[in-house]
Scaffold this active site. Structure first.
Site, PDB file in Angstrom:
ATOM      1  N   VAL A 134       0.910  -1.144   0.000  1.00 54.09           N
ATOM      2  CA  VAL A 134       0.000   0.000   0.000  1.00 54.09           C
ATOM      3  C   VAL A 134       0.951   1.195   0.000  1.00 54.09           C
ATOM      4  CG1 VAL A 134      -1.768   1.282   1.265  1.00 54.09           C
ATOM      5  CG2 VAL A 134      -1.858  -1.222   1.195  1.00 54.09           C
ATOM      6  N   PRO A 135       1.225   1.734  -1.187  1.00 49.82           N
ATOM      7  CA  PRO A 135       2.374   2.631  -1.383  1.00 49.82           C
ATOM      8  C   PRO A 135       2.195   4.053  -0.856  1.00 49.82           C
ATOM      9  CG  PRO A 135       1.184   2.365  -3.426  1.00 49.82           C
ATOM     10  CD  PRO A 135       0.513   1.470  -2.433  1.00 49.82           C
ATOM     11  N   CYS A 136       2.218   4.189   0.453  1.00 48.26           N
ATOM     12  CA  CYS A 136       2.088   5.521   1.059  1.00 48.26           C
ATOM     13  C   CYS A 136       3.290   6.405   0.726  1.00 48.26           C
ATOM     14  CB  CYS A 136       1.855   5.414   2.556  1.00 48.26           C
ATOM     15  SG  CYS A 136       3.077   4.451   3.441  1.00 48.26           S
ATOM     16  N   HIS A 137       4.359   5.803   0.229  1.00 47.89           N
ATOM     17  CA  HIS A 137       5.511   6.618  -0.171  1.00 47.89           C
ATOM     18  C   HIS A 137       5.166   7.504  -1.369  1.00 47.89           C
ATOM     19  CE1 HIS A 137       5.952   3.009  -2.748  1.00 47.89           C
ATOM     20  NE2 HIS A 137       6.466   3.859  -3.631  1.00 47.89           N
TER      21      HIS A 137
END
Length: 169
Positions: A134-137
């Site tokens: 879950v690419p919060c970056h």
């Protein structure tokens, strides 16, 4: 019941991954210690850790992502519990943000269907237990700067640069 754990080497440091018996990733983060991730897992999803050398399709997806297939992590199932509908929806929306095209917290809130809920969108990033998958970056401050990242700004910068290099060539 147990949770399988592994540590994969990445160019930005060790990535620990915890996966349930169903193969769904329950936590992931850039730390050499899988046990450090257990507090991030919702209490209803916790179990004793069982070290594994490899997590099969999950490990393959991470290696493929690192080798340049930026969409390889998209199909990896994840399971995290927030206790709220918005948080769960926001995490799903985040999985739809394409690599190489980060969004601001303001845009992320709008994509999640609640434009005024910028703080709630930021909280979804902060409470995300399954980094990378879950690419919060991929979420930036409104001025385009990096903002925070649980695993450090150097990791966030590397991930964004990796994705940008591969989507602009």
């Amino acid at each position: 019941m147990s949770i399988d754990s592994t540590v994969l080497n990445t160019p930005t440091g060790p990535l620990s991954i915890l996966a349930g018996p169903d193969g769904e990733v329950r936590a992931a983060g850039f730390t050499p210690d899988p046990a450090a991730l257990l507090p991030l897992v919702h209490p209803t999803l916790r179990a004793p850790l069982r070290p594994r050398a490899d997590l099969g399709p999950v490990s393959v997806a991470v290696r493929s992502y690192l080798d340049g297939d930026l969409t390889a992590i998209d199909a990896v199932p994840v399971r995290q519990s927030s206790g709220g509908e918005f948080m769960a929806h926001a995490w799903q929306v985040l999985r739809e943000v394409p690599p190489g095209t980060p969004v601001t917290y303001t845009r992320y809130a709008a994509l999640a269907g609640r434009p005024p809920a910028v703080r709630a969108a930021a909280a979804a990033c902060a409470r995300n237990a399954v980094a990378l998958f879950v690419p919060c970056h991929r979420v930036l401050r409104i001025d385009g700067t990096l903002g925070g990242y649980r695993w450090g700004l150097d990791v966030k910068k590397w991930l964004l640069g990796h994705e940008r290099r591969l989507t602009t060539t």
